[in-house]
Design a protein around this motif. Structure first.
Motif, PDB file in Angstrom:
ATOM      1  N   SER A 216      27.715  74.673  35.204  1.00  0.00           N
ATOM      2  CA  SER A 216      27.763  75.513  36.412  1.00  0.00           C
ATOM      3  C   SER A 216      27.162  76.896  36.176  1.00  0.00           C
ATOM      4  O   SER A 216      26.957  77.648  37.122  1.00  0.00           O
ATOM      5  N   ARG A 217      26.870  77.216  34.904  1.00  0.00           N
ATOM      6  CA  ARG A 217      26.280  78.509  34.572  1.00  0.00           C
ATOM      7  C   ARG A 217      24.950  78.294  33.859  1.00  0.00           C
ATOM      8  O   ARG A 217      24.829  77.402  33.016  1.00  0.00           O
ATOM      9  N   ILE A 218      23.976  79.125  34.206  1.00  0.00           N
ATOM     10  CA  ILE A 218      22.614  78.939  33.730  1.00  0.00           C
ATOM     11  C   ILE A 218      22.121  80.194  33.021  1.00  0.00           C
ATOM     12  O   ILE A 218      22.349  81.309  33.488  1.00  0.00           O
ATOM     13  N   VAL A 219      21.444  80.002  31.895  1.00  0.00           N
ATOM     14  CA  VAL A 219      20.786  81.091  31.179  1.00  0.00           C
ATOM     15  C   VAL A 219      19.281  80.966  31.410  1.00  0.00           C
ATOM     16  O   VAL A 219      18.731  79.867  31.319  1.00  0.00           O
ATOM     17  N   LEU A 220      18.635  82.090  31.702  1.00  0.00           N
ATOM     18  CA  LEU A 220      17.184  82.114  31.872  1.00  0.00           C
ATOM     19  C   LEU A 220      16.625  83.102  30.860  1.00  0.00           C
ATOM     20  O   LEU A 220      17.051  84.262  30.807  1.00  0.00           O
TER      21      LEU A 220
END
Length: 355
Positions: A216-220
């Motif tokens: 549910s959490r994204i790193v870019l």
């Protein structure tokens, strides 16, 4: 000398289930059976724990599920007069001296199963609850590394709820902070599962939606033209780092297929870098490991910018792959520690944590 009873635990509910089977098969083939009685316990994709008494090949190919002895009870939770261990049909109980988890991804290296191991009061290989949970979470790790002064590429983040509420705003915000190419990663996953390299807005949207399947959490992260350097660490209080190796991806980056299926990428061990950079990377790897209160083992990954020569920490993997093409055992072998001796050392370190 009495043999130690070692429970090799593999499989699990994560997207890295098949990687775990390959790692476990490799360890089973290489562990010194003159020193250890090895009991293999598999966890199905649905989460069922099964005792399997068979060979490495059937672990790797998944046939262990149908071949498992479903009448053996696996008990790792102390309850009343019920002993912890393997409970067989004839009423006998097999005590376990050391748990050796080879579980990658969520439910395996994120601190959840380590909590169960703590309750069992049986020594186990690898990092504890804190290091496992923080090491698995890329966003938490980045915060810690910033605090202790380890250099990282620029990054930002989003999450499922925010992105679905304000998709255009989030895309605009990401593009204002980072330049293409951008790497999109689930915050909690490993083995390059769910990761994509994007070069435009359409690919960015697709990459985020792909990553959101897994977390549910994204790193870019800002993509840079970099060399990919890895180093293995080993120890509890006294921590050592192997010589570093360099991955040379067959594609744009070192993805899941390349790591565990076709092995098309090549590598240099030792990495062809200066002595100064080698020592700097090894020192940074130990610092990163200790900052999480790591125990046992980890693999720490770095980037070296091809143009500036700057070194950036990428991430830590607290339960790295142990397949026959995995970098962790290969780097230790090149440093002078053979595979079977590495297994011995990991078991020794597990026992040491309970002294």
């Amino acid at each position: 000398m009495n043999k130690l009873n070692v429970a090799l635990i593999f499989g699990g509910k994560s997207g890295e289930h098949e990687v775990s089977l390959s790692s476990a098969a490799s360890i089973y083939e290489n562990i010194n059976k003159d020193k250890y009685n090895v009991f293999t316990i598999g966890i199905t994709k649905e989460g069922t724990w099964l005792y399997y008494d068979g060979n490495a090949e059937n672990i790797k190919n998944g046939k262990w599920v149908e071949l498992a002895n479903k009448n053996v009870e696996i008990n790792l939770v102390p309850m009343g007069n019920k002993e912890v261990g393997l409970l067989f049909e004839d009423g006998s109980i097999q005590k376990i001296d050391v748990l050796f988890p080879v579980l990658h991804g969520p439910y395996g290296e994120d601190g959840t199963i380590q909590g169960l191991f703590e309750i069992s009061q049986i020594p186990y290989v690898g990092c504890g609850v804190l290091a496992s949970s923080t090491g698995m979470d890329k966003l938490i790790c980045k915060t810690i590394y910033s605090e202790i002064g380890l250099p990282q590429v620029n990054y930002c983040s989003t999450n499922r709820w925010t992105f679905r509420q304000n998709q255009e705003e989030e895309l605009n915000e990401i593009e204002s902070k980072l330049n293409y190419p951008i790497f999109v990663k689930p915050a909690n996953l490993g083995s390059s599962v769910g990761i994509s390299k994007v070069t435009n807005r359409e690919e960015l949207l697709s990459g985020i939606n792909e990553a959101l399947i897994y977390d549910s959490r994204i790193v870019l992260e800002q993509g840079i033209d970099a060399r990919e350097i890895e180093v293995a660490v080993l120890g509890n209080d006294e921590v050592k780092a192997s010589i570093a190796g360099e991955i040379k991806p067959a594609k744009d980056f070192y993805d899941y297929e390349d790591k565990y299926i076709n092995g098309a990428s090549t590598y240099d061990i030792p990495a062809k870098i200066s002595e100064a950079d080698m020592e700097k990377i090894r020192t940074m790897a130990i610092k990163a490991f200790k900052s999480l209160d790591g125990k046992g083992l980890s693999r720490v990954d770095f980037f070296i910018d091809k143009y500036s020569g700057e070194i950036f920490i990428n991430e830590i993997n607290t339960l790295p792959g142990f397949t026959n093409i995995s970098m962790y055992p290969k780097m230790w072998e090149a440093t002078g520690l053979e595979y079977s001796n590495l297994i011995d050392k990991l078991i020794e370190l597990a026992l040491d944590t309970k002294k």
